[in-house]
Design an enzyme around this catalytic site. Sequence first.
Site, PDB file in Angstrom:
ATOM      1  N   LYS A 196       0.840  -1.214   0.000  1.00 30.00           N
ATOM      2  CA  LYS A 196       0.000   0.000   0.000  1.00 30.00           C
ATOM      3  C   LYS A 196       0.868   1.255   0.000  1.00 30.00           C
ATOM      4  O   LYS A 196       0.635   2.179  -0.768  1.00 30.00           O
ATOM      5  CB  LYS A 196      -0.892   0.015   1.248  1.00 30.00           C
ATOM      6  N   ASN A 197       1.853   1.268   0.886  1.00 33.71           N
ATOM      7  CA  ASN A 197       2.636   2.495   1.050  1.00 33.71           C
ATOM      8  C   ASN A 197       3.548   2.770  -0.129  1.00 33.71           C
ATOM      9  O   ASN A 197       4.191   3.822  -0.185  1.00 33.71           O
ATOM     10  CB  ASN A 197       3.429   2.447   2.360  1.00 33.71           C
ATOM     11  N   ARG A 240      -3.841   9.701   4.225  1.00 29.57           N
ATOM     12  CA  ARG A 240      -2.599  10.416   4.482  1.00 29.57           C
ATOM     13  C   ARG A 240      -1.799  10.627   3.192  1.00 29.57           C
ATOM     14  O   ARG A 240      -1.191  11.679   2.983  1.00 29.57           O
ATOM     15  CB  ARG A 240      -1.774   9.607   5.483  1.00 29.57           C
ATOM     16  N   ASP A 251      -4.628   7.724   9.273  1.00 35.54           N
ATOM     17  CA  ASP A 251      -4.836   7.060  10.555  1.00 35.54           C
ATOM     18  C   ASP A 251      -4.850   8.066  11.688  1.00 35.54           C
ATOM     19  O   ASP A 251      -4.141   9.068  11.669  1.00 35.54           O
ATOM     20  CB  ASP A 251      -3.712   6.056  10.819  1.00 35.54           C
ATOM     21  N   ASP A 262       5.160   0.561  11.936  1.00 36.19           N
ATOM     22  CA  ASP A 262       3.989  -0.199  11.493  1.00 36.19           C
ATOM     23  C   ASP A 262       4.029  -1.662  11.953  1.00 36.19           C
ATOM     24  O   ASP A 262       2.994  -2.335  11.957  1.00 36.19           O
ATOM     25  CB  ASP A 262       3.860  -0.143   9.958  1.00 36.19           C
TER      26      ASP A 262
END
Length: 421
Positions: free
Chosen positions: A25-26, A96, A120, A310
Amino acid sequence: MSDDEQIVVRHLGPLAGSVLVPGAKNSVLKLMAASLLADGVYEFTNVPDLTDVQIMAELLAPIGVSTQRPEPGMLVMANTGDVTPVAPYELAERIRASVNVLGPLLTRCGEVRLSMPGGDDFGARPIDIHVAGLEAMGATFKFAHGELHATAERLHGAEIALPFPSVGATENLVTAAVYADGVTTIDNAAREPEVVDLCDLLVKMGADITGVGTSRLVINGVERGALRAAGHRTVPDRIQAATYLAAVAVAGGELEVLDARAEHMQNLLARFTDMGLEFDIGDTSLRVVADRRLRSIDVPTLPYPGIATDYKPLIITMLSVADGAGIVTENLYPGRFRYVEELIRLGANIRTTGHHAVVRGVPRLSGAPVRAHDIRAGAAMVVAGLAAEGETTISGVRHIDRGYDDLVGRLAAVGAGIERI
Ligand code: UD1
């Protein structure tokens, strides 16, 4: 997806089989934002099926990039050149990574209006490092009514030393520098594999970047408009990979984790080895064996290549059922301990003071209703459920869907007692 949905987890016994790690995802959210830089069609593969990817697509559509998913894992983005550098509040506040449109839009259009990004809920997430870097490159910022307005006719190269190796700031500065006039150096740059993945795409697009993967990036700007669209395979998700390692660590058993990149998780794997897991490391996969009670360790979270923040909810969950006591120190987000209350509801013995958590292992957790407050905390609740007697019911599933591609299906396929209701 609905907020009424819940995940129910029961401890059934050891896990066995293989699980495929999806793309990160990041990374993919940043690849998507980079498509603003150049006209043309981008074909991204190994793209996870996540809510955040949908939100990013919805954010980019009014700006001028359309998205299609012709088949699972593939994302095709088309930039026709008609780019409006405005990111509306309704979408920017949900994610974000919306801040990642700042660098590409400013450098391409000379202007950007962006609602302050959300994401988040774990404390303040300032963007002062992004702003200071872009100002050093000649940008002017105005903040009013929750919106940022940045202008720069053309950015120029600069020598920038980051006060902290911020992932998002590094990404924004690199994407801005690709069209800047002259050379930009970024010292103390973030080195996360997802930052490297973005730089790899930019280089394919024609950007001149050296030092990729090191803490000193040197970007030699090219003429505005000189970059072209490119295709890219998203780097595998080290956080999702770690989630499957944590699951087998508490449930016991043996798993083959396919498309896990050990080289991106070296520190984590060393610490998991200290805790009693055994690894057999291949080029693009990992075999993990968990055949004993975990041992406690002390862990600080740090920028890459340190232990990522994370991973922390997963590690605290593992320590909850490990032999002895461990101290986890959060060095990135002081407020990121909210899920600890939920673990305590499951019988964990955890005390937090400031940015430390002291975790005293108990033999077993006991199932209870709990809530996922953010993506990683949600995954930790699922892992905790595998370590608990009885049934653990997790609400707030939408948070998990933001960052996990079929966590429930993947765990059920290796023998976990888990379903979505
Ligand atoms: C990214 C990840 C997130 C991960 C984090 C750290 C995405 C979408 N999110 O977030 O999952 O936890 O990296 O690995 O990729 N900071 C400032 N000023 C700034 C920027 C950051 O003070 O201008 C601080 C932050 O408040 C935080 C620390 O620096 O304490 C790290 O932030 P950063 O590395 O920028 O994380 P993100 O890119 O937001």
